[in-house]
Design an enzyme around this catalytic site. Structure first.
Site, PDB file in Angstrom:
ATOM      1  N   HIS A 189      36.765  34.209  37.037  1.00 27.95           N
ATOM      2  CA  HIS A 189      37.498  34.597  35.835  1.00 27.95           C
ATOM      3  C   HIS A 189      38.797  35.313  36.199  1.00 27.95           C
ATOM      4  CE1 HIS A 189      33.443  34.427  33.574  1.00 27.95           C
ATOM      5  NE2 HIS A 189      34.004  33.244  33.707  1.00 27.95           N
ATOM      6  N   PHE A 190      39.827  35.071  35.395  1.00 31.86           N
ATOM      7  CA  PHE A 190      41.121  35.624  35.773  1.00 31.86           C
ATOM      8  C   PHE A 190      42.048  35.785  34.592  1.00 31.86           C
ATOM      9  CE2 PHE A 190      41.557  30.997  36.047  1.00 31.86           C
ATOM     10  CZ  PHE A 190      42.654  30.813  35.231  1.00 31.86           C
ATOM     11  N   HIS A 205      35.157  25.314  27.541  1.00 26.22           N
ATOM     12  CA  HIS A 205      34.653  24.566  28.702  1.00 26.22           C
ATOM     13  C   HIS A 205      33.173  24.235  28.589  1.00 26.22           C
ATOM     14  CE1 HIS A 205      37.950  26.017  31.671  1.00 26.22           C
ATOM     15  NE2 HIS A 205      38.360  25.069  30.885  1.00 26.22           N
ATOM     16  N   MET A 264      42.954  29.884  42.587  1.00 24.60           N
ATOM     17  CA  MET A 264      43.798  31.056  42.803  1.00 24.60           C
ATOM     18  C   MET A 264      45.001  30.720  43.689  1.00 24.60           C
ATOM     19  SD  MET A 264      42.465  34.695  44.159  1.00 24.60           S
ATOM     20  CE  MET A 264      41.588  33.957  45.517  1.00 24.60           C
ATOM     21  N   SER A 277      48.814  25.515  37.923  1.00 20.95           N
ATOM     22  CA  SER A 277      47.963  25.099  36.809  1.00 20.95           C
ATOM     23  C   SER A 277      48.749  24.066  36.009  1.00 20.95           C
ATOM     24  CB  SER A 277      47.627  26.296  35.925  1.00 20.95           C
ATOM     25  OG  SER A 277      46.827  27.211  36.641  1.00 20.95           O
ATOM     26  N   HIS A 316      38.277  20.468  33.741  1.00 21.89           N
ATOM     27  CA  HIS A 316      38.451  21.879  33.368  1.00 21.89           C
ATOM     28  C   HIS A 316      39.100  22.698  34.474  1.00 21.89           C
ATOM     29  CE1 HIS A 316      35.200  22.889  36.020  1.00 21.89           C
ATOM     30  NE2 HIS A 316      34.972  24.062  35.508  1.00 21.89           N
ATOM     31  N   ALA A 325      40.186  22.640  39.080  1.00 22.40           N
ATOM     32  CA  ALA A 325      40.229  21.894  40.328  1.00 22.40           C
ATOM     33  C   ALA A 325      38.815  21.486  40.763  1.00 22.40           C
ATOM     34  CB  ALA A 325      40.884  22.735  41.418  1.00 22.40           C
ATOM     35  N   GLY A 326      37.837  22.320  40.456  1.00 16.49           N
ATOM     36  CA  GLY A 326      36.463  22.023  40.871  1.00 16.49           C
ATOM     37  C   GLY A 326      36.191  22.486  42.286  1.00 16.49           C
TER      38      GLY A 326
END
Lengths: 465, 137
Positions: free
Chosen positions: A195-196, A314, A366, A370, A389, A391-392
């Site tokens: 989370h960010f 998501h 990170m 995006s 949703h 990069a995975g």
């Protein structure tokens, strides 16, 4: 098969084929863990329609794979908490500002400190936003709209959220005391893990017309917030997994995490209603964070304007209408680590975007770019209106966690990114090497038409939980 | 003897815990969970009681470990050590007293969202009890 589409023909109890959207390189990675087994397991569930899908960012999860999408018949089909995930409505909100990179650059260290101080992250620290039980119930029922009515934002905010920030059918009395106790102290917190809150600059525009509709232009500062329903959603998932086990058993399941209930059953409906409460909690969570972000930025830029571009869910199950074999039909679409990607015209899209399609927000890992994309009519035909949703992951946390947090910090600094981490472990675990290459994922998505590129965003300030 | 070990999992954390009996297995499973949440020493300032009743062995482990997540999110309580524990094998129930501290004093390393049933098993192999658990992080 067309390029970048892989099909697993039905075998044994599979009711439909598995279909994976991926480049050869990504598909080879997907084959390495249990993703394919999980796609096959989902194909065995009652009432599944079309195929058991995996998006190009897919990887092993539990029950459903992450990046898994499946639609179920409302009469014969099931709903599964494991197909939604524990972090119900873990979602992404994009804010746009009237700032440019030259405004932010000289102040970025100070602003990073201020935002990290204001927005609680990490685990077990609680939130300064105190709620009464009565207010919590109102939030579970009315989501972001309730907080806007209370003065924490503008009407435009919730109108630009999926479900208008208020998922219908939410009944707080179907949420356990335990779930409420886990959530009540966590409103307005990021949490930890992946989370960010990022401040990014619009680096490249791919589609001028759509970018203009979304209010995005080159060099503009935008903000991405990624978090979910915190302990409340996790507990709702656990509670309903247990209830469904008691009611329907687990004997015929290929994986205990795939426990489910018929959509039309009492328990199935109750889960969807409790899930909607968690979704509303997650919308509200980001509304408070948005309020704090605005407040902090105002201290540095008194004339700053921060508007919600959009927020996408998501981890969610949604009742949506599609044309199937020429007939209009309502189905229950499970998206686990996948984003809705509706093309133009759909009534679910905010009016201001309806003539181009919905914004699809794809956060990179990170320190990597995006993307803002736009939903397509094609996605409605080939993936029940879904796209990726993120990069995975491709590396386990125990592998990625071996990298020192200092090393990761150094790498980001070199790129000119200011980083603040709630937990040092998140820095290591979430380091960019742990994820698939976002550019490759986005290119596959674009080429397949699951969603189309609109703008590329590069991180300036990264605050992780 | 090893108390627990961690295995590879792309998204989540997977561990196997060992014990000469179910009581020891529960203690070591809780230790593995604590290691994921916070891998340093936690002071023993507060005491909490846990009481759960499961339906089978897996369900018992699930409910027992979930208590620690509930205490962390709901009560800001970070657990340090199990002081006393009773496991009723026939009824799949556990009573325990645990020691720990306010989580606000610690820089906790990861947010375990949930215990999952994914790949979970609890079984006896020879003389040894083994549990395998995947945590959603």
């Amino acid at each position: 098969m067309p390029k970048n589409v892989y099909e697993i023909p039905p075998k044994k109890d599979m009711k439909v084929p598995g279909r994976i959207y991926a480049s050869k390189k990504i598909f080879d990675k997907i084959k390495k863990d249990k993703t394919i087994e999980q796609i096959e397991n989902v194909a065995k569930l009652d009432g599944i329609i079309g195929a058991s899908f995996a998006m190009p960012d897919a990887h092993q999860g539990y029950g459903f794979c992450i990046g898994g999408v499946a639609a179920f018949d409302l009469e014969k089909g099931i709903v599964s908490p494991g197909g939604v995930g524990y972090d119900i409505n873990c979602s992404v909100r994009l804010l746009k500002t009237n700032l440019t990179i030259s405004d932010l650059e000289p102040l970025k260290e100070k602003i990073a400190d201020a935002l990290q101080k204001r927005i609680p992250s990490g685990v077990g620290r609680g939130s300064p936003f105190q709620l009464s039980r009565k207010k919590l119930d109102l939030i579970l029922e009315k989501g972001a709209k309730y907080l806007v009515d209370e003065g924490y934002g503008t009407k435009e905010d919730y109108l630009n959220i999926e479900e208008e920030g208020q998922m219908k059918g939410a009944n707080p009395s179907l949420v356990s005391e335990r779930a409420k106790k886990r959530g009540i102290g966590q409103m307005g917190t990021l949490g930890a893990g992946n989370h960010f809150l990022d401040l990014l600059v619009v680096d490249e525009i791919f589609d001028e017309k759509v970018a203009d509709k979304f209010g995005l232009e080159k060099n503009q500062i935008v903000i991405l917030i990624h978090c979910g329903s915190r302990g409340l959603g996790h507990q709702i998932a656990s509670d309903y997994i247990k209830k469904m086990e008691e009611e329907y058993g687990i004997k015929n399941l290929p994986d205990r995490e795939l426990v489910n209930a018929p959509i039309k059953s009492k328990l199935g409906k109750e889960y969807l209603s409790a899930m909607a409460c968690a979704a509303n909690f997650a919308f509200a969570n980001k509304q408070i964070i948005t309020y704090w972000v605005r407040d902090e930025l105002k201290k540095y830029f008194p004339d700053v304007k921060v508007d919600v571009v959009y927020e996408v869910c998501h981890n969610i199950a949604k009742i949506e209408e599609y044309k199937i074999n020429g007939k209009k039909k309502k189905v229950c679409v499970h998206r686990k680590g996948a984003t809705r990607s509706f093309g133009k015209g759909r009534k679910e899209i905010p009016k201001k975007y309806r003539e181009v399609g919905q914004p699809v927000l794809i956060p990179g890992s990170m320190g990597t770019p995006s993307y803002v994309m736009v939903g397509t009519k094609k996605a409605e035909k080939i993936s029940f209106g879904s796209s990726v949703h993120g990069a995975g992951r491709e590396m386990s946390r125990s592998q990625s966690g071996k990298r020192s947090s200092k090393d990761v910090e150094k790498e980001l600094k070199k790129k000119g990114i200011t980083i603040r981490a709630g937990t040092k472990q998140s820095l290591s675990n979430e380091n960019p090497q742990a994820y698939k290459d976002i550019e490759e994922v986005v290119d596959v998505v674009h080429d397949l038409g699951l969603s189309l590129k609109v703008a590329k965003l590069s991180p300036v300030i990264v605050i992780i939980g | 003897m090893k108390k627990y070990e961690f295995l590879e999992h792309t998204a989540d954390v997977k561990f196997i815990a060992y014990g000469k009996d179910l009581r020891k297995l529960m203690i070591n499973s809780a230790k593995a969970l604590k290691k994921v949440i916070y891998n340093k020493r936690v002071k023993k300032r507060e005491e909490k009681k846990i009481k759960i009743k499961g339906k089978d062995l897996e369900n018992m482990v699930y409910l027992f470990l979930e208590e620690f997540l509930f205490l962390l999110d709901g009560k800001n309580f970070l657990f340090s050590k199990i002081k006393e524990i009773e496991v009723d094998e026939k009824n799949f129930s556990i009573k325990a007293t645990i020691l720990g501290d306010s989580s606000k004093r610690y820089d906790i390393q990861s947010d375990v969202k949930a215990i999952t049933y994914n790949e979970m098993y609890v079984r006896k192999e020879g003389k040894l009890w083994i549990s395998q658990v995947v945590l959603d992080v």
